[in-house]
Each structure stands twice: as structure tokens, then as C-alpha cells.
Design an enzyme around this catalytic site. Structure first.
Site, PDB file in Angstrom:
ATOM      1  N   ASP A 153       0.972  -1.266  -0.057  1.00  0.00           N
ATOM      2  CA  ASP A 153      -0.070   0.052  -0.075  1.00  0.00           C
ATOM      3  C   ASP A 153       1.038   1.294  -0.033  1.00  0.00           C
ATOM      4  O   ASP A 153       1.967   1.090   0.399  1.00  0.00           O
ATOM      5  CB  ASP A 153      -0.835  -0.131   1.241  1.00  0.00           C
ATOM      6  CG  ASP A 153      -1.810   1.164   1.623  1.00  0.00           C
ATOM      7  OD1 ASP A 153      -2.197   1.929   0.593  1.00  0.00           O
ATOM      8  OD2 ASP A 153      -1.894   1.295   2.751  1.00  0.00           O
TER       9      ASP A 153
ATOM     10  N   ASP B 174       0.042   5.171   0.786  1.00  0.00           N
ATOM     11  CA  ASP B 174      -0.083   5.994   1.888  1.00  0.00           C
ATOM     12  C   ASP B 174       0.000   5.121   3.464  1.00  0.00           C
ATOM     13  O   ASP B 174      -0.853   4.470   3.474  1.00  0.00           O
ATOM     14  CB  ASP B 174      -1.331   6.848   2.108  1.00  0.00           C
ATOM     15  CG  ASP B 174      -1.217   7.626   0.642  1.00  0.00           C
ATOM     16  OD1 ASP B 174      -0.360   8.307   0.295  1.00  0.00           O
ATOM     17  OD2 ASP B 174      -2.244   7.660  -0.246  1.00  0.00           O
TER      18      ASP B 174
HETATM   19 MG   LIG Z   1      -2.510   3.275   3.551  1.00  0.00          MG
END
Ligand SMILES: [Mg+2]
Ligand SMILES: [Zn+2]
Length: 188
Positions: A22, A24
Site C-alpha cells: 500500500d 499512504d
Molecule cells: Mg494506506
């Protein structure tokens, strides 16, 4: 009695494995209630830069999968986002790491697309691009439960990086660590 859970180490992660990251909250600091719209707002998480080289040496593929509805909201253009990602990848390379592919979902929640995590559209794209990806030999690292749901849907191993939930439970994650350092120590 519950069966004791397998350790991550016992999965014997090698080059036949894929790491889905992922963005962020894992690669860069999450802006709570906001979006990274410019490179100067993109702040690497120090542990990510420290371990991406070692993780790149361990896994066969390193793929970033990220929801970026800031595109649908017109807060940043596709060109602007591509520039942020170009700079991000170049900084990762300088630290001895790599990103084999990056996929992002540009849609709004209401668009009902098939690529916004926890839907697995981005995974299917990755699998098409890299035929040797096996979901049973894939780890997803994320900071949200939706990332863990995404992992679970495809039968991948979900690793939640969450300093708050580590050790508490009540998660769909297979493993929870406080940070990437603890994850690296668990697999190396
Ligand atoms: Mg995230
Ligand atoms: Zn989408």
C-alpha cells in the site's frame, strides 16, 4: 484449542514471492483527512526507505497498489500524480530498492469501479502483467483493514502495519506489526 499460528518465517519467503505494498501510511506518511497532491507533501516513512532495499532483495516482485481518489476529486491531475510517483521511485532506487509496477485507482467511492481496494481489480492487472505471480505466495502490507480485506479476498497473506492495533487483535490481518522493521525481522 486454537492451532498455534504459523510464523511468517516458516512461509520461507524467497524470490518466488510477491510483495504488494500500500502507499499512504506504508511508503509515505498518511495525511489524515487529506491527500498528497504535490511532491513536497510526499514524506517518506524513514523505516520504509531503510528496509525497501532489503525487501527488494528478498521478494521476486515489488508492486505498489494504492487508492488515489484525489484524481476523481481533481485535486491532482494524472500527470501530477505520475510526477510524484516518478520522484518516489527514483528515491527508492537510490536506496537500493525497486518498484516493479505501480497501480492506482483514480475513482471515487461512488463510482463503483472494480479497482478500488478492497476490490481486487489492481491485483488482476498485476497478475496479467506478471504471469508468475501467485496469490498464495503474496504478501500485502497495508495500514488499513481494507488492505487486509483485499489480501484475504485473493488468498494472500495480510500484514497490517499499525502501531496502535499491534497485539490487540480484532483484525482481518494474518499478522500485525508496529512497523516495517519488525516485519523484516520476522521474515529474514
Ligand atoms: Mg494506506
Ligand atoms: Zn477504481
Amino acid at each position: 484449542m486454537k492451532k498455534p499460528k504459523k510464523t511468517l518465517k516458516s512461509l520461507n519467503i524467497d524470490k518466488s514471492w510477491t510483495l504488494f505494498l500500500d502507499r499512504d501510511g506504508i511508503v509515505n506518511k498518511l495525511i489524515v483527512g487529506g491527500y498528497v497532491c504535490k511532491w513536497k507533501e510526499f514524506k517518506f516513512i524513514p523505516a520504509f526507505l531503510k528496509y525497501i532495499g532489503r525487501l527488494s532483495g528478498k521478494f521476486g516482485h515489488i508492486i505498489i497498489v494504492t487508492n488515489q481518489r484525489c484524481i476523481a476529486k481533481r485535486l491532482v491531475s494524472k500527470k501530477g500524480l505520475a510526477l510524484i510517483h516518478k520522484k518516489m521511485v527514483s528515491a527508492i532506487k537510490k536506496r537500493g530498492g525497486r518498484v516493479d509496477r505501480l497501480y492506482y485507482c483514480p475513482h471515487e467511492i461512488e463510482d463503483g469501479c472494480s479497482c478500488r481496494k478492497p476490490k481486487i481489480g489492481m491485483l488482476l492487472k498485476a497478475k496479467k502483467a506478471f504471469k508468475n505471480i501467485k496469490f498464495a505466495k503474496s504478501v500485502v502490507i497495508g495500514d488499513f483493514e481494507s488492505d487486509m480485506e483485499f489480501a484475504r479476498k485473493a488468498g494472500m497473506t495480510g500484514v497490517l502495519i499499525s502501531p496502535k492495533t499491534a497485539g490487540i487483535g480484532g483484525t482481518k490481518a494474518d499478522y500485525v506489526y508496529e512497523g516495517l522493521e519488525a516485519f523484516w525481522k520476522a521474515i529474514k
